[in-house]
Design a protein around this motif. Structure first.
Motif, PDB file in Angstrom:
ATOM      1  N   GLY A   1       0.802  -1.215   0.000  1.00 17.79           N
ATOM      2  CA  GLY A   1       0.000   0.000   0.000  1.00 17.79           C
ATOM      3  C   GLY A   1       0.834   1.263   0.000  1.00 17.79           C
ATOM      4  N   LYS A   2       2.156   1.102   0.016  1.00 19.89           N
ATOM      5  CA  LYS A   2       3.054   2.251   0.068  1.00 19.89           C
ATOM      6  C   LYS A   2       3.740   2.525  -1.272  1.00 19.89           C
ATOM      7  CE  LYS A   2       4.015   1.359   4.955  1.00 19.89           C
ATOM      8  NZ  LYS A   2       5.047   1.002   5.969  1.00 19.89           N
ATOM      9  N   ILE A   3       3.473   1.692  -2.262  1.00 18.39           N
ATOM     10  CA  ILE A   3       4.100   1.864  -3.576  1.00 18.39           C
ATOM     11  C   ILE A   3       3.021   2.240  -4.573  1.00 18.39           C
ATOM     12  CG2 ILE A   3       5.368   0.709  -5.423  1.00 18.39           C
ATOM     13  CD1 ILE A   3       6.662  -1.059  -3.331  1.00 18.39           C
ATOM     14  N   ARG A   4       3.169   3.447  -5.128  1.00 17.81           N
ATOM     15  CA  ARG A   4       2.175   3.943  -6.071  1.00 17.81           C
ATOM     16  C   ARG A   4       2.837   4.756  -7.176  1.00 17.81           C
ATOM     17  NH1 ARG A   4      -0.614   3.919  -1.243  1.00 17.81           N
ATOM     18  NH2 ARG A   4      -2.688   2.945  -1.346  1.00 17.81           N
ATOM     19  N   ARG A   5       2.095   4.971  -8.229  1.00 17.65           N
ATOM     20  CA  ARG A   5       2.560   5.736  -9.382  1.00 17.65           C
ATOM     21  C   ARG A   5       3.078   7.112  -8.955  1.00 17.65           C
ATOM     22  NH1 ARG A   5      -1.654   4.162 -11.919  1.00 17.65           N
ATOM     23  NH2 ARG A   5      -1.312   2.911 -13.769  1.00 17.65           N
ATOM     24  N   GLY A   6       4.270   7.466  -9.462  1.00 20.46           N
ATOM     25  CA  GLY A   6       4.803   8.807  -9.240  1.00 20.46           C
ATOM     26  C   GLY A   6       5.344   9.067  -7.857  1.00 20.46           C
ATOM     27  N   GLN A   7       5.433   8.019  -7.018  1.00 19.19           N
ATOM     28  CA  GLN A   7       5.946   8.201  -5.663  1.00 19.19           C
ATOM     29  C   GLN A   7       7.220   7.389  -5.476  1.00 19.19           C
ATOM     30  OE1 GLN A   7       3.051   7.407  -2.610  1.00 19.19           O
ATOM     31  NE2 GLN A   7       1.425   8.562  -3.628  1.00 19.19           N
TER      32      GLN A   7
ATOM     33  N   THR B   1      11.883   2.181   4.051  1.00 18.45           N
ATOM     34  CA  THR B   1      12.069   0.855   4.651  1.00 18.45           C
ATOM     35  C   THR B   1      11.833  -0.289   3.669  1.00 18.45           C
ATOM     36  OG1 THR B   1       9.753   0.867   5.384  1.00 18.45           O
ATOM     37  CG2 THR B   1      11.414   1.661   6.950  1.00 18.45           C
ATOM     38  N   SER B   2      11.539   0.016   2.405  1.00 15.53           N
ATOM     39  CA  SER B   2      11.233  -1.048   1.449  1.00 15.53           C
ATOM     40  C   SER B   2      12.457  -1.900   1.149  1.00 15.53           C
ATOM     41  CB  SER B   2      10.697  -0.451   0.134  1.00 15.53           C
ATOM     42  OG  SER B   2      10.535  -1.471  -0.832  1.00 15.53           O
ATOM     43  N   ARG B   3      12.256  -3.223   1.139  1.00 13.08           N
ATOM     44  CA  ARG B   3      13.346  -4.133   0.778  1.00 13.08           C
ATOM     45  C   ARG B   3      13.725  -3.987  -0.692  1.00 13.08           C
ATOM     46  NH1 ARG B   3       9.909  -9.791   0.596  1.00 13.08           N
ATOM     47  NH2 ARG B   3       8.904  -8.875   2.381  1.00 13.08           N
ATOM     48  N   LEU B   4      12.851  -3.352  -1.502  1.00 17.43           N
ATOM     49  CA  LEU B   4      13.103  -3.215  -2.931  1.00 17.43           C
ATOM     50  C   LEU B   4      14.229  -2.230  -3.236  1.00 17.43           C
ATOM     51  CD1 LEU B   4       9.389  -3.207  -4.150  1.00 17.43           C
ATOM     52  CD2 LEU B   4      11.008  -5.111  -4.190  1.00 17.43           C
ATOM     53  N   HIS B   5      14.741  -1.546  -2.224  1.00 13.95           N
ATOM     54  CA  HIS B   5      15.917  -0.694  -2.419  1.00 13.95           C
ATOM     55  C   HIS B   5      17.171  -1.539  -2.651  1.00 13.95           C
ATOM     56  CE1 HIS B   5      14.304   3.289  -1.647  1.00 13.95           C
ATOM     57  NE2 HIS B   5      13.666   2.842  -0.569  1.00 13.95           N
TER      58      HIS B   5
ATOM     59  N   TYR C   1       1.126  -0.960 -10.954  1.00 14.81           N
ATOM     60  CA  TYR C   1       0.270   0.183 -10.656  1.00 14.81           C
ATOM     61  C   TYR C   1      -1.198  -0.114 -11.004  1.00 14.81           C
ATOM     62  CZ  TYR C   1       4.756   2.623 -10.400  1.00 14.81           C
ATOM     63  OH  TYR C   1       6.037   3.002 -10.084  1.00 14.81           O
ATOM     64  N   GLN C   2      -1.428  -0.864 -12.054  1.00 13.73           N
ATOM     65  CA  GLN C   2      -2.790  -1.248 -12.445  1.00 13.73           C
ATOM     66  C   GLN C   2      -3.449  -2.083 -11.349  1.00 13.73           C
ATOM     67  OE1 GLN C   2      -3.361  -2.871 -16.513  1.00 13.73           O
ATOM     68  NE2 GLN C   2      -4.131  -4.712 -15.512  1.00 13.73           N
ATOM     69  N   VAL C   3      -2.691  -3.013 -10.788  1.00 13.75           N
ATOM     70  CA  VAL C   3      -3.225  -3.849  -9.707  1.00 13.75           C
ATOM     71  C   VAL C   3      -3.430  -3.020  -8.441  1.00 13.75           C
ATOM     72  CG1 VAL C   3      -2.746  -5.815  -8.200  1.00 13.75           C
ATOM     73  CG2 VAL C   3      -2.230  -5.960 -10.650  1.00 13.75           C
ATOM     74  N   VAL C   4      -2.470  -2.156  -8.132  1.00 10.81           N
ATOM     75  CA  VAL C   4      -2.582  -1.325  -6.925  1.00 10.81           C
ATOM     76  C   VAL C   4      -3.775  -0.375  -7.034  1.00 10.81           C
ATOM     77  CG1 VAL C   4      -1.465   0.496  -5.577  1.00 10.81           C
ATOM     78  CG2 VAL C   4      -0.149  -1.499  -6.303  1.00 10.81           C
ATOM     79  N   ASP C   5      -4.043   0.147  -8.219  1.00 12.24           N
ATOM     80  CA  ASP C   5      -5.221   1.005  -8.404  1.00 12.24           C
ATOM     81  C   ASP C   5      -6.498   0.253  -8.033  1.00 12.24           C
ATOM     82  OD1 ASP C   5      -3.656   3.090  -9.269  1.00 12.24           O
ATOM     83  OD2 ASP C   5      -4.063   2.790 -11.411  1.00 12.24           O
ATOM     84  N   ALA C   6      -6.598  -0.998  -8.491  1.00 10.46           N
ATOM     85  CA  ALA C   6      -7.780  -1.807  -8.176  1.00 10.46           C
ATOM     86  C   ALA C   6      -7.838  -2.115  -6.687  1.00 10.46           C
ATOM     87  CB  ALA C   6      -7.755  -3.100  -8.993  1.00 10.46           C
ATOM     88  N   LEU C   7      -6.698  -2.398  -6.088  1.00 14.33           N
ATOM     89  CA  LEU C   7      -6.652  -2.649  -4.643  1.00 14.33           C
ATOM     90  C   LEU C   7      -7.088  -1.421  -3.860  1.00 14.33           C
ATOM     91  CD1 LEU C   7      -3.323  -4.669  -4.339  1.00 14.33           C
ATOM     92  CD2 LEU C   7      -5.567  -5.452  -3.566  1.00 14.33           C
ATOM     93  N   ASP C   8      -6.650  -0.256  -4.303  1.00  9.23           N
ATOM     94  CA  ASP C   8      -7.050   0.989  -3.631  1.00  9.23           C
ATOM     95  C   ASP C   8      -8.571   1.160  -3.643  1.00  9.23           C
ATOM     96  OD1 ASP C   8      -4.687   2.086  -2.662  1.00  9.23           O
ATOM     97  OD2 ASP C   8      -4.192   3.055  -4.561  1.00  9.23           O
ATOM     98  N   GLU C   9      -9.187   0.876  -4.793  1.00  8.36           N
ATOM     99  CA  GLU C   9     -10.644   1.012  -4.904  1.00  8.36           C
ATOM    100  C   GLU C   9     -11.355   0.070  -3.933  1.00  8.36           C
ATOM    101  OE1 GLU C   9     -11.951   0.365  -8.858  1.00  8.36           O
ATOM    102  OE2 GLU C   9     -10.771   1.991  -9.733  1.00  8.36           O
ATOM    103  N   VAL C  10     -10.928  -1.178  -3.923  1.00  9.18           N
ATOM    104  CA  VAL C  10     -11.570  -2.168  -3.062  1.00  9.18           C
ATOM    105  C   VAL C  10     -11.299  -1.857  -1.588  1.00  9.18           C
ATOM    106  CG1 VAL C  10     -11.651  -4.613  -2.442  1.00  9.18           C
ATOM    107  CG2 VAL C  10     -11.524  -3.939  -4.847  1.00  9.18           C
TER     108      VAL C  10
END
Length: 345
Positions: A223-229, A234-238, A255-264
């Motif tokens: 929930g902390k990774i989004r478009r343009g941010q 603390t992300s391990r992806l660093h 981002y497409q999946v996260v957008d849908a998750l945000d809506e739900v």
């Protein structure tokens, strides 16, 4: 906490289990990116889990070179009868030519080492961490069967197997009358649905339950990774070593999946990780989903993924957002659903 049967076995496991990759990682760069909980912190996390009814804890002999098992052993000391322990072996655990693989030699040593570090005399679920193509499956299964008969292992599983790896092993167990795999610890998430093509139908047909690892897509569905941010600090992806060794996910697809998750998430009043985990809990074959936690706050949030269910329309929306073209021969088989019904409709 909901409890589910582990595959075709009689063992009931909690819908959520706790992974210990964050335990004891302070001296290991790869695992430090996950977390570095030592005994006191780990004990507190175990306390919270048991209060919530989560009693299954998953580890591996290579997590922080065995340190994760040691910390878990300290955290459950005095309450072994209250918990289920799963751990794994097969990957390299030393410099010698026989310190790797699923040979009788290595597996017996690996199990003895895990028992010693965990401070117990039996392991509830022991899983091969990967397939060893250089050792006959009959040798591997024979050694595991001996360990089951000796009372050192209660149930068997595997991890990261291909469909043919798993089916070959199950066939050998049936042919030789040996203990069989009842669990497959596999990567599965809303941004990693390859499991559905072959391993899920196999699990349904053969009674092999899924133990899901990295259900949040290697830290991408927090929930902390989004478009343009930028990535959170603390992300391990660093860590390049972490991203290179994990599943690869295209940014736009994520981002497409996260957008849908945000809506739900907005509709349900739940968090993005809770929605992503709940989606998995409704999938066929899934016995338990392994959650991780750097701290108490993360653990409590992830525990909130149970006790409710997404609506069918919300599941369908997440399915559509995360759908990917199937590889061959699955796209071809999908054209003949009358004879090849999908595992997930």
């Amino acid at each position: 906490m909901e409890y589910r049967k582990l595959g075709a076995s009689g063992l009931k496991v909690p819908a959520l289990s706790l992974g210990t990759g964050t335990f004891g990682g302070s001296n290991n760069a790869f695992f430090k990116a996950w977390g570095a909980n030592e005994a006191a912190e780990a004990t507190r996390l175990v306390d919270i889990c048991l209060e919530a009814g989560l009693n299954l804890f998953d580890s591996a002999d290579i997590y922080s070179a065995g340190r994760a098992e040691e910390v878990l052993g300290q955290a459950i000391k005095g309450r072994r009868d209250q918990v289920l322990i799963s751990t794994k072996g097969t990957f390299r655990a030393g410099d010698g030519p026989n310190d790797v693989g699923s040979s009788r030699h290595h597996l017996i040593r690996a199990v003895e080492g895990s028992l010693r570090r965990l401070g117990t005399d039996y392991i509830d679920l022991y899983q091969l961490h990967g397939f060893d193509a250089l050792t006959p499956v009959e040798e591997t299964l024979g050694a595991l069967d001996d360990l089951v008969r000796a009372g050192k292992i209660r149930y068997l599983g595997c991890s990261n197997f291909s469909g043919w790896h798993l089916m070959k092993s199950l066939a050998a167990s049936a042919r030789l009358g040996l203990a069989r795999y009842v669990a497959h610890q596999a990567y599965y998430s809303l941004v990693g649905r390859d499991y559905e093509h072959e391993l899920m139908p196999l699990g349904l047909d053969q009674g092999v339950g899924a133990v899901v690892w990295s259900p949040l897509g290697w830290g991408r569905l927090t929930g902390k990774i989004r478009r343009g941010q930028p990535l959170p600090e603390t992300s391990r992806l660093h860590a390049k070593d972490v991203t290179d060794r994990g599943p690869q996910v295209d940014d736009e697809y994520l981002y497409q999946v996260v957008d849908a998750l945000d809506e739900v998430a907005r509709e349900t009043g739940k968090t993005v990780p809770q929605v992503a985990l709940n989606w998995l809990l409704q999938r066929p074959t899934v016995a338990t989903v392994i959650i991780g936690a750097r701290n108490e706050e993360q653990l409590r949030q992830n525990l909130g993924a149970t006790g409710w269910n997404l609506a069918p329309a919300q599941v369908a929306r997440l399915d559509a957002a995360s759908a990917r073209p199937a590889p061959y021969p699955y796209w071809h088989q999908a054209q003949f659903a009358e004879r090849n019904p999908p595992a997930v409709s």
